[in-house]
Scaffold this motif. Structure first.
Motif, PDB file in Angstrom:
ATOM      1  N   MET A   1     -11.378  -6.019  -4.265  1.00  0.00           N
ATOM      2  CA  MET A   1     -12.365  -5.394  -4.156  1.00  0.00           C
ATOM      3  C   MET A   1     -13.404  -4.946  -3.695  1.00  0.00           C
ATOM      4  SD  MET A   1      -8.517  -4.519  -3.759  1.00  0.00           S
ATOM      5  CE  MET A   1      -8.544  -3.375  -5.906  1.00  0.00           C
TER       6      MET A   1
ATOM      7  N   THR B   1      -5.113   0.796  -3.711  1.00  0.00           N
ATOM      8  CA  THR B   1      -5.835  -0.711  -3.795  1.00  0.00           C
ATOM      9  C   THR B   1      -5.392  -1.638  -4.873  1.00  0.00           C
ATOM     10  OG1 THR B   1      -7.890  -0.333  -3.879  1.00  0.00           O
ATOM     11  CG2 THR B   1      -6.932  -0.495  -2.164  1.00  0.00           C
TER      12      THR B   1
ATOM     13  N   PHE C   1       0.495  -0.786  -0.094  1.00  0.00           N
ATOM     14  CA  PHE C   1       0.120   0.005   0.096  1.00  0.00           C
ATOM     15  C   PHE C   1       0.870   1.239   0.475  1.00  0.00           C
ATOM     16  CE2 PHE C   1      -3.097  -3.243   1.835  1.00  0.00           C
ATOM     17  CZ  PHE C   1      -4.238  -3.010   1.406  1.00  0.00           C
TER      18      PHE C   1
END
Lengths: 154, 154
Positions: free
Chosen positions: B113, B97, B9
């Motif tokens: 996601m 993401t 991330f």
């Protein structure tokens, strides 16, 4: 967004607050949300994923109602939106989406949920960034209002 | 929470802001977040699900930095946290993401996601309600701070 997705969340919320907190809420008219203002002081948010679509669910409580539910579930009346209240809102978010997941599963939609995130703050805004319409469902109670929002790509 | 999940991330955010907005950010020391206060004015949140675990990611911008990034990406300087800014924060949430998903995929974690939700408000709080620790990563820039938070069940 598939309108079949609306009722499972509505009936699951009514059921969760009735059984867990002995609290009756009265559904108002669902409508499409055009602005970003959250209808309350503390919100639980959760992402949902299925092979067919993905989206997000949120539930927003007025502080007075969140405090009353906390009192009815745990016997203690918190002073405002404490960490215990945000924990409770996270749990309610899990329970409502869990109930909706079962109903949606019977319709052939197999959703997996992420973990909830709880947001608080006076005048906070919430914007679901899926491709579909944002459906806002208001509910009234003797202790304040609760609103849920759902938005899915398809 | 698996510490392998942190760096994807971090590097994805540095990369997204550099390539999309020509903005350099300097990572500070990651730490475990114990309180609920969001470090800024507008936050993007997204749920993530894999066969092994699930969790949530959030990114919080100070208004000054969000406005500057908007200017650099689109050439217009918004007056505060407008709907265009929340759209941009939702897009950055997806991009960060998405980048992390690719790196995590190479390590054998196949995440899906949900859709992002963007929250704004002065002094809003964010509480990730997964079972794992909440990791807070601060970043500094010439235009203000950005923080990301990740929390996974395992």
């Amino acid at each position: 967004m598939n309108v079949e997705f609306i009722n499972p969340f509505l009936s699951s919320l009514v059921n969760v607050l009735s059984t867990m907190a002995n609290t009756t809420i009265v559904p108002g008219q669902p409508r499409i949300k055009k602005d970003e203002v959250a209808r309350g002081d503390v919100s639980g948010l959760i992402g949902m994923v299925s092979p067919q679509t993905k989206g997000s669910f949120s539930i927003t409580f007025e502080e007075s109602l969140a405090v009353e539910i906390m009192f009815r579930m745990l016997g203690e009346r918190p002073k405002g939106i404490t960490a215990d209240v945000t924990d409770m809102v996270g749990e309610i978010t899990n329970m409502v989406t869990g109930g909706a997941k079962r109903i949606l599963g019977e319709k052939g939609y197999d959703f997996t949920m992420a973990t909830p995130v709880v947001v608080s703050g006076k005048n906070h805004t919430i914007s679901h960034k899926s491709e579909g319409a944002k459906i806002l469902m208001p509910f009234d109670s003797d202790f304040g209002k609760v609103h849920i929002e759902v938005s899915f790509d398809k």
